[in-house]
Design an enzyme around this catalytic site. Sequence first.
Site, PDB file in Angstrom:
ATOM      1  N   ASP A  10     -71.049  79.943  23.526  1.00  0.00           N
ATOM      2  CA  ASP A  10     -70.759  80.977  22.531  1.00  0.00           C
ATOM      3  C   ASP A  10     -70.621  82.312  23.262  1.00  0.00           C
ATOM      4  O   ASP A  10     -71.591  82.812  23.849  1.00  0.00           O
ATOM      5  CB  ASP A  10     -71.933  81.016  21.542  1.00  0.00           C
ATOM      6  N   ASN A  24     -57.352  90.285  15.396  1.00  0.00           N
ATOM      7  CA  ASN A  24     -56.033  90.281  14.757  1.00  0.00           C
ATOM      8  C   ASN A  24     -55.591  91.733  14.609  1.00  0.00           C
ATOM      9  O   ASN A  24     -56.349  92.663  14.892  1.00  0.00           O
ATOM     10  CB  ASN A  24     -56.083  89.549  13.417  1.00  0.00           C
ATOM     11  N   GLY A  32     -63.284  82.611  13.143  1.00  0.00           N
ATOM     12  CA  GLY A  32     -63.379  82.192  14.540  1.00  0.00           C
ATOM     13  C   GLY A  32     -64.237  83.119  15.376  1.00  0.00           C
ATOM     14  O   GLY A  32     -65.278  83.621  14.933  1.00  0.00           O
ATOM     15  N   VAL A  33     -63.774  83.356  16.589  1.00  0.00           N
ATOM     16  CA  VAL A  33     -64.566  84.136  17.535  1.00  0.00           C
ATOM     17  C   VAL A  33     -64.697  85.595  17.053  1.00  0.00           C
ATOM     18  O   VAL A  33     -65.728  86.242  17.271  1.00  0.00           O
ATOM     19  CB  VAL A  33     -63.960  84.023  18.957  1.00  0.00           C
ATOM     20  N   ASP A  34     -63.673  86.095  16.365  1.00  0.00           N
ATOM     21  CA  ASP A  34     -63.686  87.463  15.822  1.00  0.00           C
ATOM     22  C   ASP A  34     -64.864  87.632  14.848  1.00  0.00           C
ATOM     23  O   ASP A  34     -65.669  88.578  14.974  1.00  0.00           O
ATOM     24  CB  ASP A  34     -62.340  87.685  15.116  1.00  0.00           C
ATOM     25  N   SER A 122     -55.769  83.201  21.145  1.00  0.00           N
ATOM     26  CA  SER A 122     -54.685  82.545  20.375  1.00  0.00           C
ATOM     27  C   SER A 122     -54.785  81.020  20.304  1.00  0.00           C
ATOM     28  O   SER A 122     -53.922  80.388  19.694  1.00  0.00           O
ATOM     29  CB  SER A 122     -53.293  82.924  20.901  1.00  0.00           C
ATOM     30  N   THR A 123     -55.808  80.409  20.918  1.00  0.00           N
ATOM     31  CA  THR A 123     -55.844  78.940  20.952  1.00  0.00           C
ATOM     32  C   THR A 123     -56.569  78.322  19.756  1.00  0.00           C
ATOM     33  O   THR A 123     -56.750  77.109  19.697  1.00  0.00           O
ATOM     34  CB  THR A 123     -56.513  78.416  22.246  1.00  0.00           C
ATOM     35  N   VAL A 125     -56.880  79.406  15.407  1.00  0.00           N
ATOM     36  CA  VAL A 125     -55.977  79.413  14.242  1.00  0.00           C
ATOM     37  C   VAL A 125     -54.584  79.965  14.585  1.00  0.00           C
ATOM     38  O   VAL A 125     -53.627  79.669  13.885  1.00  0.00           O
ATOM     39  CB  VAL A 125     -56.551  80.175  13.029  1.00  0.00           C
ATOM     40  N   TYR A 126     -54.443  80.697  15.668  1.00  0.00           N
ATOM     41  CA  TYR A 126     -53.120  81.217  16.041  1.00  0.00           C
ATOM     42  C   TYR A 126     -52.239  80.156  16.712  1.00  0.00           C
ATOM     43  O   TYR A 126     -51.068  80.412  17.006  1.00  0.00           O
ATOM     44  CB  TYR A 126     -53.236  82.474  16.905  1.00  0.00           C
TER      45      TYR A 126
HETATM   46  P1  ADP Z   1     -57.099  83.035  17.469  1.00  0.00           P
HETATM   47  O1  ADP Z   1     -56.887  83.583  16.081  1.00  0.00           O
HETATM   48  O2  ADP Z   1     -56.738  84.029  18.546  1.00  0.00           O
HETATM   49  O3  ADP Z   1     -56.493  81.707  17.672  1.00  0.00           O
HETATM   50  P2  ADP Z   1     -59.796  81.859  17.110  1.00  0.00           P
HETATM   51  O4  ADP Z   1     -61.064  82.596  16.951  1.00  0.00           O
HETATM   52  O5  ADP Z   1     -59.312  81.054  15.936  1.00  0.00           O
HETATM   53  O6  ADP Z   1     -58.701  82.947  17.578  1.00  0.00           O
HETATM   54  O7  ADP Z   1     -59.897  80.908  18.353  1.00  0.00           O
HETATM   55  C1  ADP Z   1     -59.770  81.320  19.682  1.00  0.00           C
HETATM   56  C2  ADP Z   1     -60.593  80.398  20.570  1.00  0.00           C
HETATM   57  O8  ADP Z   1     -61.962  80.811  20.537  1.00  0.00           O
HETATM   58  C3  ADP Z   1     -60.566  78.926  20.164  1.00  0.00           C
HETATM   59  O9  ADP Z   1     -60.351  78.135  21.336  1.00  0.00           O
HETATM   60  C4  ADP Z   1     -61.970  78.696  19.575  1.00  0.00           C
HETATM   61  O10 ADP Z   1     -62.409  77.367  19.808  1.00  0.00           O
HETATM   62  C5  ADP Z   1     -62.791  79.671  20.390  1.00  0.00           C
HETATM   63  N1  ADP Z   1     -64.052  80.156  19.784  1.00  0.00           N
HETATM   64  C6  ADP Z   1     -64.392  80.252  18.478  1.00  0.00           C
HETATM   65  N2  ADP Z   1     -65.627  80.773  18.343  1.00  0.00           N
HETATM   66  C7  ADP Z   1     -66.080  81.038  19.607  1.00  0.00           C
HETATM   67  C8  ADP Z   1     -67.282  81.569  20.154  1.00  0.00           C
HETATM   68  N3  ADP Z   1     -68.301  81.972  19.379  1.00  0.00           N
HETATM   69  N4  ADP Z   1     -67.393  81.666  21.509  1.00  0.00           N
HETATM   70  C9  ADP Z   1     -66.382  81.278  22.318  1.00  0.00           C
HETATM   71  N5  ADP Z   1     -65.222  80.771  21.873  1.00  0.00           N
HETATM   72  C10 ADP Z   1     -65.070  80.648  20.535  1.00  0.00           C
END
Ligand code: ADP
Length: 173
Positions: A10, A24, A32-34, A122-123, A125-126
């Site tokens: 994480d 975004n 997601g990570v955001d 971007s890997t 939901v993007y």
């Molecule tokens: P995007 O909209 O840019 O695609 P996401 O958040 O949907 O962003 O995903 C980007 C990447 O971050 C994905 O590979 C996802 O598995 C990963 N991810 C999601 N949560 C976390 C976290 N807490 N720490 C590290 N990576 C994460």
Amino acid sequence: MNSIETTTGDITRMAVDAIVNAANASLMGGGGVDGAIHRAGGPAILAACQAIRQTLYPDGLPSGEAVLTTGGNLPARWVIHTAGPVYHTDPDPEGHLAQCYRRCLELAHAHGVKRLAFPGISTGVYGFPKEAAARIAIATIRAFFAQAPEADLNVILVAFSTADEAILQQYLA
Ligand code: ADP
């Protein structure tokens, strides 16, 4: 010395100088990570993002750009927010993904960051294919290192699963 490594976990838990947020255009948080970064970092991050929207980017952060804010309550001192390309609609997803990595590295270097952690921009939901994204990320980081040998930057690519880390490792070898 500049270096790249990978880990699985994480990104909000990483005690580094700065972590990158796959944000975004709105900079107002999301899934997601955001979402994880805003939840863990607390309201100071959103307040800083709102100030950036009111001044620098009233229409939102364009794809490929990056901005730096406080890390709030995170172990990391700063968050660098970048707007990754939406793979299926962006006019130049590969170019904009490379630009995201480049801008984040430039901002980090300008702030004296020595340890910088990236998620897979971007890997999620993007929809950017993970293999191509890993290749672009690593090539762009290496190109930056060649340009800025004095940066002394330790870049950590943070995968969210061991399968994703294996993809990164394949391109690092
Ligand atoms: P995007 O909209 O840019 O695609 P996401 O958040 O949907 O962003 O995903 C980007 C990447 O971050 C994905 O590979 C996802 O598995 C990963 N991810 C999601 N949560 C976390 C976290 N807490 N720490 C590290 N990576 C994460």
